[in-house]
Design a protein around this motif. Structure first.
Motif, PDB file in Angstrom:
ATOM      1  N   VAL A  16     -50.133 -10.590 -10.520  1.00  0.00           N
ATOM      2  CA  VAL A  16     -50.578 -11.322  -9.348  1.00  0.00           C
ATOM      3  C   VAL A  16     -50.889 -12.755  -9.740  1.00  0.00           C
ATOM      4  O   VAL A  16     -51.631 -12.996 -10.687  1.00  0.00           O
ATOM      5  N   SER A  17     -50.310 -13.674  -9.011  1.00  0.00           N
ATOM      6  CA  SER A  17     -50.576 -15.078  -9.307  1.00  0.00           C
ATOM      7  C   SER A  17     -51.953 -15.472  -8.793  1.00  0.00           C
ATOM      8  O   SER A  17     -52.295 -15.231  -7.644  1.00  0.00           O
ATOM      9  N   ASP A  18     -52.747 -16.070  -9.653  1.00  0.00           N
ATOM     10  CA  ASP A  18     -54.045 -16.561  -9.207  1.00  0.00           C
ATOM     11  C   ASP A  18     -54.092 -18.072  -9.380  1.00  0.00           C
ATOM     12  O   ASP A  18     -55.122 -18.649  -9.706  1.00  0.00           O
ATOM     13  N   ALA A  19     -52.941 -18.690  -9.128  1.00  0.00           N
ATOM     14  CA  ALA A  19     -52.810 -20.135  -9.339  1.00  0.00           C
ATOM     15  C   ALA A  19     -53.929 -20.926  -8.664  1.00  0.00           C
ATOM     16  O   ALA A  19     -54.549 -21.797  -9.280  1.00  0.00           O
TER      17      ALA A  19
END
Lengths: 162, 162
Positions: A16-19
């Motif tokens: 999961v991207s947590d950018a």
DNA sequence: TATTGTTATACTCTATAACTATA
DNA sequence: TATAGTTATAGAGTATAACAATA
């Protein structure tokens, strides 16, 4: 805010991207606190203490005669919530609530011998567990962490001094 | 553990010694988190968001098609607790739960246009509030803080790399 | 009047077990 | 049988209002 390929569904194990969250301090603070809190709970379980009862006990041992309102302020919590917590410590005969002669509204909090001894053991356990949890983070980084946290805690952050 | 002058009661305004706690990272982490959390709550209130709903919304916007179990894992919480949270976002039409054709047990989470827009505004507000909260803490210290927090979060701390 | 400790209460966050419908 | 989402429930932690005793 990543412009993800909205057409393809992430597979079950897609990371999961947590950018966006990566720069959000509160997010990391919460997660790091969770890790430390979990370790702390395990560490304190043998002593039948939780973070709050541990903190209260330590503060009472360090500050004999402390009043409940002072302790609540020191622990950053509301007075009502302290009552049950102290009831628990008192019921276990770890602390006493002594009437203050000069102000009969207040109670002076003191640790019993048993409380002092339990506190000593718990502090020692917590210290070594935390030492282990923070292995790999060197002295400087650890000192910097605490210094920065304290500046955030204490209102600021806007002060110049470390 | 300070050998305090046990005879004299602290006066009403006597500062509380936290000598023992001063070296206890969890204590500072909690207090710093409380400060950040309080600021965050105020910041998110106009958007009718809390830390959890904000975090979920950001992750969904950044990862369209995300499934609930993935989101729960990303947010370090149990699946059941996510349900009400998503119910809330869905009821406000900020996200949708779309059936996944290839696995009819799962839902693909997506932000609506309204959700995406609200997210954008909220992220901007949070960023600038946090910027203000961490004024006085310079870039290096802030980067060091996040780096250290991430090492604690991610299991460790024992890894060599920053 | 104001303050200390207290009670009662409510809300949020968290954790677990058990259910359903799918796989 | 295992997994995704759900329901129900219980436990912490936290916050507020209101009360009795005392200042």
């Amino acid at each position: 805010m990543k412009n993800a390929t909205a057409t393809s569904l992430p597979s079950r194990d897609a990371p999961v991207s947590d950018a966006t969250l990566r720069v959000f301090v509160g997010y990391h603070m919460k997660r790091a606190f969770n890790v430390i809190q979990a370790d702390l709970s395990r560490t304190l379980a043998p002593f039948d203490l939780r973070m709050l009862t541990y903190t209260a006990l330590v503060l009472i041992v360090d500050n004999p005669g402390l009043r409940q309102s002072q302790l609540a302020a020191a622990m950053d919590m509301e007075r009502p919530n302290l009552v049950v917590l102290l009831d628990e410590l008192e019921a276990r005969a770890l602390i006493t609530r002594d009437r203050v002669p000069t102000d009969r509204r207040a109670y002076a909090l003191r640790a019993t011998l048993a409380g002092t001894q339990l506190c000593k053991q718990a502090v020692s356990a917590v210290t070594s567990h935390e030492e282990r949890l923070l292995d790999g983070i060197d002295k400087d980084a650890r000192a910097a962490l605490i210094a920065t946290l304290r500046r955030i805690e204490t209102g600021h952050a806007k002060e110049e001094s470390a």
